[in-house]
Design a protein around this motif. Structure first.
Motif, PDB file in Angstrom:
ATOM      1  N   HIS A  40      25.919  37.102  15.047  1.00 46.78           N
ATOM      2  CA  HIS A  40      25.214  37.031  16.049  1.00 46.78           C
ATOM      3  C   HIS A  40      25.438  37.955  16.865  1.00 46.78           C
ATOM      4  O   HIS A  40      24.405  38.622  17.635  1.00 46.78           O
ATOM      5  CB  HIS A  40      25.608  35.870  16.750  1.00 46.78           C
ATOM      6  N   THR A  43      23.523  41.568  16.077  1.00 43.01           N
ATOM      7  CA  THR A  43      22.149  41.198  15.829  1.00 43.01           C
ATOM      8  C   THR A  43      21.567  40.894  16.885  1.00 43.01           C
ATOM      9  O   THR A  43      20.268  41.156  17.097  1.00 43.01           O
ATOM     10  CB  THR A  43      21.809  40.342  14.577  1.00 43.01           C
ATOM     11  N   THR A  44      22.226  40.515  17.919  1.00 45.52           N
ATOM     12  CA  THR A  44      21.229  40.109  19.150  1.00 45.52           C
ATOM     13  C   THR A  44      22.011  40.258  20.326  1.00 45.52           C
ATOM     14  O   THR A  44      23.393  40.465  20.412  1.00 45.52           O
ATOM     15  CB  THR A  44      20.864  38.716  19.387  1.00 45.52           C
ATOM     16  N   ARG A  45      21.338  40.841  21.431  1.00 46.20           N
ATOM     17  CA  ARG A  45      22.215  40.673  22.749  1.00 46.20           C
ATOM     18  C   ARG A  45      21.489  40.226  23.884  1.00 46.20           C
ATOM     19  O   ARG A  45      20.294  40.002  24.059  1.00 46.20           O
ATOM     20  CB  ARG A  45      22.162  42.227  23.030  1.00 46.20           C
ATOM     21  N   ASP A 190      17.510  36.470  24.651  1.00 44.55           N
ATOM     22  CA  ASP A 190      18.175  37.516  23.964  1.00 44.55           C
ATOM     23  C   ASP A 190      16.996  38.242  23.390  1.00 44.55           C
ATOM     24  O   ASP A 190      15.827  37.728  23.060  1.00 44.55           O
ATOM     25  CB  ASP A 190      19.263  36.823  23.126  1.00 44.55           C
ATOM     26  N   SER A 191      17.692  39.528  23.080  1.00 44.71           N
ATOM     27  CA  SER A 191      16.720  40.323  21.922  1.00 44.71           C
ATOM     28  C   SER A 191      17.378  40.910  20.894  1.00 44.71           C
ATOM     29  O   SER A 191      18.623  40.848  20.956  1.00 44.71           O
ATOM     30  CB  SER A 191      16.138  41.808  22.991  1.00 44.71           C
ATOM     31  N   ALA A 192      16.640  41.075  19.877  1.00 40.99           N
ATOM     32  CA  ALA A 192      17.558  41.782  18.828  1.00 40.99           C
ATOM     33  C   ALA A 192      17.827  43.182  18.881  1.00 40.99           C
ATOM     34  O   ALA A 192      17.231  43.927  19.663  1.00 40.99           O
ATOM     35  CB  ALA A 192      16.275  41.467  17.312  1.00 40.99           C
ATOM     36  N   THR A 194      17.876  46.367  17.268  1.00 42.47           N
ATOM     37  CA  THR A 194      17.125  47.147  16.149  1.00 42.47           C
ATOM     38  C   THR A 194      17.529  48.706  16.389  1.00 42.47           C
ATOM     39  O   THR A 194      17.980  49.117  17.080  1.00 42.47           O
ATOM     40  CB  THR A 194      15.674  46.833  16.312  1.00 42.47           C
TER      41      THR A 194
END
Length: 309
Positions: A40, A43-45, A190-192, A194
């Motif tokens: 988690h 991959t997300t924040r 939250d955003s991915a 990338t």
């Protein structure tokens, strides 16, 4: 928990310090208990909202970069590639943060443990919930035990007394406090994490070099390029293909050259190189972008990689 020799060779080849992304993948494997990495938080924040938006002073932007750099910490935290960002993602909480033996549940950690600093060991298992830093400006006191009424002094204590870091200088403390004071509560999702989002962050941080290069401050230029190279190092970890790694390595070497030119007083060329690097980050090679789905930026591939470990 020893430093993997292959990773050591990679760091030496890149001339990178062992320093953000959320945290180091291989650094955590080598220096933290097994199970310390989680999908988690890799991959997300959480969303980040700053007073005044993205148009900020040098102090707050430098603090934002330092917040994401393990370079300011010491001991196993630095070796593992942890930073303030690892626990307080974008100034909020890394909800999945979990260290076996130091956490009861995700989102908490025991900081009075010799893993972080032998002098801080209290011989008790007492993990505490990681607090959000959003809206920290409005708080009268800071810390798990509310021991400090000064955000600046509390920040120094975290670096030196909890994470065995070197005594921070005035600029670093000014910058970290300037950044944290801007953090605001938000209901944005939250955003991915990338490759594109990391490249955008790196391009934003590369503009920090404009001021020290204009002021002809070689020491500050070297400090910032070192932190930027650390960020590239974390991106490099996500790829095993030669092409993308070569691109990232070249950007790291470009930053090294900027610092070298600044040290030699070649300011015009250093400024030109900085501008060229920022432009390259804003328009990265298509090969690098196309490699993202086959890298550890892809959640399914990262999940399989973590499972094997």
């Amino acid at each position: 928990m020893r430093l993997n020799s292959l990773y050591a060779v990679l760091l030496l080849a890149l001339l990178l310090p062992c320093m953000a992304a959320a945290q180091s993948l291989r650094g955590a494997l080598d220096w933290l208990p097994r199970g310390s990495l989680n999908l988690h938080d890799l991959t997300t924040r959480p969303a980040e909202t700053l007073s005044g938006g993205e148009a900020q002073s040098f102090y707050s932007e430098f603090g934002r970069l330092a917040f994401r750099s393990p370079d300011i910490l010491g001991g196993n935290a630095r070796k593992a590639g942890l930073s303030c960002q690892a626990c307080h993602a974008n100034g909020h909480v890394s909800s999945g943060f979990f260290i076996p033996g130091l956490s009861k549940q995700p989102g908490e950690v025991d900081l009075s443990n010799a893993l972080w600093h032998a002098r801080a060991e209290n011989h008790r298992f007492d993990p505490q919930k990681i607090p959000s830093l959003r809206g920290v400006l409005a708080r009268p006191r800071f810390g798990f035990d509310q021991r400090s009424g000064s955000l600046r002094e509390f920040t120094r204590e975290v670096i030196v007394m909890e994470f065995a870091g070197a005594e921070p200088d005035a600029l670093l403390l000014d910058a970290l406090v300037a950044y944290m004071r801007l953090l605001q509560p938000t209901d944005m999702p939250d955003s991915a994490i990338t490759l594109r989002s990391e490249l955008a962050e790196l391009a934003r941080f590369s503009r920090l070099l404009i001021l020290p290069l204009a002021e002809e401050d070689a020491a500050l230029s070297a400090r910032i390029t070192g932190m930027l190279r650390g960020q590239i190092g974390f991106m490099h970890e996500r790829f095993d293909q030669a092409g993308p790694r070569t691109i990232l390595e070249q950007w790291s070497l470009n930053l090294r050259d900027i610092a070298t030119l600044a040290e030699a007083g070649e300011w015009t060329e250093a400024r030109r190189r900085r501008a060229a690097l920022t432009a390259a980050l804003l328009a990265p090679p298509q090969m690098l972008l196309e490699a993202e789905n086959a890298s550890l930026y892809a959640p399914d591939r990262l999940a399989a990689w973590l499972k094997r470990r």
